[in-house]
Design a protein around this motif. Sequence first.
Motif, mmCIF file in Angstrom:
data_model
loop_
_atom_site.group_PDB
_atom_site.id
_atom_site.type_symbol
_atom_site.label_atom_id
_atom_site.label_comp_id
_atom_site.label_asym_id
_atom_site.label_seq_id
_atom_site.Cartn_x
_atom_site.Cartn_y
_atom_site.Cartn_z
ATOM 1 N N HIS A 110 -18.887 56.497 -61.152
ATOM 2 C CA HIS A 110 -20.060 56.256 -60.316
ATOM 3 C C HIS A 110 -21.309 56.241 -61.206
ATOM 4 C CE1 HIS A 110 -17.532 56.990 -56.793
ATOM 5 N NE2 HIS A 110 -17.061 58.050 -57.435
ATOM 6 N N PRO A 111 -21.527 55.139 -61.907
ATOM 7 C CA PRO A 111 -22.632 55.110 -62.867
ATOM 8 C C PRO A 111 -24.016 55.191 -62.217
ATOM 9 C CG PRO A 111 -21.685 52.919 -62.592
ATOM 10 C CD PRO A 111 -20.777 53.878 -61.886
ATOM 11 N N LEU A 112 -24.942 55.725 -62.976
ATOM 12 C CA LEU A 112 -26.361 55.618 -62.616
ATOM 13 C C LEU A 112 -26.768 54.177 -62.903
ATOM 14 C CD1 LEU A 112 -29.196 56.964 -62.028
ATOM 15 C CD2 LEU A 112 -29.405 57.169 -64.524
ATOM 16 N N ILE A 113 -27.410 53.508 -61.951
ATOM 17 C CA ILE A 113 -27.851 52.137 -62.173
ATOM 18 C C ILE A 113 -29.375 52.083 -62.117
ATOM 19 C CG2 ILE A 113 -27.545 51.511 -59.719
ATOM 20 C CD1 ILE A 113 -26.806 48.638 -60.848
ATOM 21 N N HIS A 114 -29.957 51.553 -63.179
ATOM 22 C CA HIS A 114 -31.415 51.509 -63.295
ATOM 23 C C HIS A 114 -31.913 50.069 -63.148
ATOM 24 C CE1 HIS A 114 -35.386 52.954 -64.643
ATOM 25 N NE2 HIS A 114 -35.487 51.759 -65.198
ATOM 26 N N ILE A 139 -37.575 52.569 -52.476
ATOM 27 C CA ILE A 139 -37.916 52.909 -53.857
ATOM 28 C C ILE A 139 -37.103 54.126 -54.284
ATOM 29 C CG2 ILE A 139 -40.235 51.932 -53.809
ATOM 30 C CD1 ILE A 139 -41.310 54.767 -53.374
ATOM 31 N N ALA A 140 -36.946 54.266 -55.600
ATOM 32 C CA ALA A 140 -36.213 55.406 -56.155
ATOM 33 C C ALA A 140 -37.000 55.958 -57.333
ATOM 34 C CB ALA A 140 -34.820 54.965 -56.605
ATOM 35 N N ALA A 141 -36.734 57.193 -57.677
ATOM 36 C CA ALA A 141 -37.418 57.829 -58.801
ATOM 37 C C ALA A 141 -36.873 57.283 -60.127
ATOM 38 C CB ALA A 141 -37.197 59.339 -58.740
ATOM 39 N N ASN A 142 -37.640 57.462 -61.179
ATOM 40 C CA ASN A 142 -37.226 57.029 -62.511
ATOM 41 C C ASN A 142 -36.310 58.093 -63.128
ATOM 42 O OD1 ASN A 142 -37.017 55.730 -64.983
ATOM 43 N ND2 ASN A 142 -38.975 56.510 -65.741
ATOM 44 N N ILE A 143 -35.075 58.172 -62.592
ATOM 45 C CA ILE A 143 -34.116 59.193 -63.036
ATOM 46 C C ILE A 143 -33.728 58.980 -64.500
ATOM 47 C CG2 ILE A 143 -31.845 60.210 -62.605
ATOM 48 C CD1 ILE A 143 -32.085 59.204 -59.708
ATOM 49 N N LEU A 144 -33.561 57.728 -64.895
ATOM 50 C CA LEU A 144 -33.155 57.426 -66.273
ATOM 51 C C LEU A 144 -34.180 57.966 -67.269
ATOM 52 C CD1 LEU A 144 -31.026 55.991 -68.042
ATOM 53 C CD2 LEU A 144 -32.445 53.940 -67.904
ATOM 54 N N ASN A 145 -35.444 57.775 -66.953
ATOM 55 C CA ASN A 145 -36.558 58.338 -67.741
ATOM 56 C C ASN A 145 -36.443 58.002 -69.233
ATOM 57 O OD1 ASN A 145 -38.971 59.760 -68.002
ATOM 58 N ND2 ASN A 145 -37.929 61.697 -68.419
ATOM 59 N N PRO A 153 -18.391 54.985 -71.364
ATOM 60 C CA PRO A 153 -18.599 53.751 -70.611
ATOM 61 C C PRO A 153 -18.797 54.037 -69.127
ATOM 62 C CG PRO A 153 -16.751 53.525 -72.120
ATOM 63 C CD PRO A 153 -17.119 54.974 -72.115
ATOM 64 N N ASN A 154 -19.544 53.174 -68.480
ATOM 65 C CA ASN A 154 -19.790 53.248 -67.026
ATOM 66 C C ASN A 154 -20.450 54.559 -66.599
ATOM 67 O OD1 ASN A 154 -18.589 50.696 -66.688
ATOM 68 N ND2 ASN A 154 -16.558 51.627 -66.622
ATOM 69 N N GLU A 155 -21.245 55.133 -67.491
ATOM 70 C CA GLU A 155 -22.052 56.302 -67.137
ATOM 71 C C GLU A 155 -23.461 55.868 -66.703
ATOM 72 O OE1 GLU A 155 -24.081 60.278 -69.172
ATOM 73 O OE2 GLU A 155 -22.730 59.028 -70.341
ATOM 74 N N LYS A 156 -24.022 54.883 -67.447
ATOM 75 C CA LYS A 156 -25.363 54.390 -67.144
ATOM 76 C C LYS A 156 -25.397 52.867 -67.278
ATOM 77 C CE LYS A 156 -27.609 58.527 -69.072
ATOM 78 N NZ LYS A 156 -28.515 59.014 -70.138
ATOM 79 N N TRP A 157 -25.863 52.206 -66.229
ATOM 80 C CA TRP A 157 -26.046 50.762 -66.252
ATOM 81 C C TRP A 157 -27.526 50.437 -66.078
ATOM 82 C CZ3 TRP A 157 -21.858 48.768 -62.231
ATOM 83 C CH2 TRP A 157 -20.592 48.893 -62.793
ATOM 84 N N LEU A 160 -23.248 55.355 -55.955
ATOM 85 C CA LEU A 160 -24.027 55.270 -57.190
ATOM 86 C C LEU A 160 -25.392 55.933 -57.001
ATOM 87 C CD1 LEU A 160 -21.808 53.178 -57.791
ATOM 88 C CD2 LEU A 160 -23.564 51.721 -58.805
ATOM 89 N N HIS A 161 -25.981 56.374 -58.088
ATOM 90 C CA HIS A 161 -27.345 56.871 -58.074
ATOM 91 C C HIS A 161 -28.265 55.746 -58.547
ATOM 92 C CE1 HIS A 161 -26.166 60.980 -57.249
ATOM 93 N NE2 HIS A 161 -25.257 60.896 -58.221
ATOM 94 N N HIS A 162 -29.394 55.576 -57.885
ATOM 95 C CA HIS A 162 -30.325 54.493 -58.199
ATOM 96 C C HIS A 162 -31.544 55.059 -58.902
ATOM 97 C CE1 HIS A 162 -32.548 50.647 -56.659
ATOM 98 N NE2 HIS A 162 -32.402 50.680 -57.968
ATOM 99 N N SER A 163 -31.878 54.461 -60.023
ATOM 100 C CA SER A 163 -33.077 54.817 -60.779
ATOM 101 C C SER A 163 -33.961 53.577 -60.878
ATOM 102 C CB SER A 163 -32.701 55.306 -62.176
ATOM 103 O OG SER A 163 -33.840 55.464 -63.002
ATOM 104 N N MET A 164 -35.286 53.750 -60.786
ATOM 105 C CA MET A 164 -36.208 52.613 -60.844
ATOM 106 C C MET A 164 -37.305 52.840 -61.887
ATOM 107 S SD MET A 164 -37.077 51.242 -57.036
ATOM 108 C CE MET A 164 -35.877 50.330 -56.080
ATOM 109 N N SER A 165 -37.686 51.768 -62.527
ATOM 110 C CA SER A 165 -38.825 51.818 -63.436
ATOM 111 C C SER A 165 -40.103 52.130 -62.663
ATOM 112 C CB SER A 165 -38.996 50.482 -64.160
ATOM 113 O OG SER A 165 -37.859 50.164 -64.930
#
Length: 288
Positions: free
Chosen positions: A194-198, A118-124, A132-136, A219-224
């Motif tokens: 290296h986009p953040l991927i949610h 699991i990962a934290a909700n970094i995108l929030n 481009p390619n900053e956040k996916w 990449l950094h992983h963000s999760m809902s």
Amino acid sequence: MRQERNYEAIQELLQETSYSIRLLCEVAGTNRGAYYKWLQRKDTKEDQWNKTLVKAIKRLYKKLDGTFGYRRMTAELKRKYKCPINKKRIYRLMDKINLKAVIRRKAKQYKTSKPEHIAANILNRDFKAHCPNEKWVTDVTEFKYGEGKKAYLSAILDLHEKRIVRYNLTRANNNELVFKNLNEALETLSEDEHPLIHTDRGVQYTSYGFNRIIESAGLHHSMSRPGKCIDNGPMEAFWGNLKCEKYYLHKHEYQTFQQLAKAIEEYIYFYNYERLQLANGGYTPMEY
């Protein structure tokens, strides 16, 4: 506006029925003298412009299977006529001719899963990206075709210009589908991107395999959060657009996997290259 609708209705009924003008005016609750005065009037420039817009609205509405509401219709007409057009005018005209966007179906409720990673909700819910390619954001959705058959679509959306970076459609909802789509998307990046991927907390995204790909690519992983589909709102919105504007309107036509795949390919091309995005200032994702 109400009286004008009454006058137009009277005019149509006179052509289609044998009712008298007196009777129709009484039923409509309007003055017969006012109706005759309306008949003899000459169109102003405003009236002529409205008629031009109504014809264009009807053509676009038919072309797009009724999927556009007054806001997107306004954006299309602004581009077509290259002049300012108030969205309130288009709302009134569409209301007058009784044209409304088709209604979307409600999304299915979230089903919980036991995560391996699991990962934290970094995108929030910060859905704005500066380049481009900053956040996916990514997700998988289900389609039905033929006699009870199912297909699954994995897609990655870039939050900067709202384009679909990569997508894959298969008959099986498994890790291979998600991993393949992510790997193909990674091939489009330069060395310093290296986009953040949610993602949500689906089994593919909480797996060790997905986490290994993320870490290997830097990449950094963000999760809902559990049960919060709004945390992945832009991806959910894209699914809504795809299903509302394409899939549901022609669902009965998709008897084979190939027919469904062709329709999805056509829509995603339309979405990236032709569909105007209000969030992009009226440009398509690829133009933006």
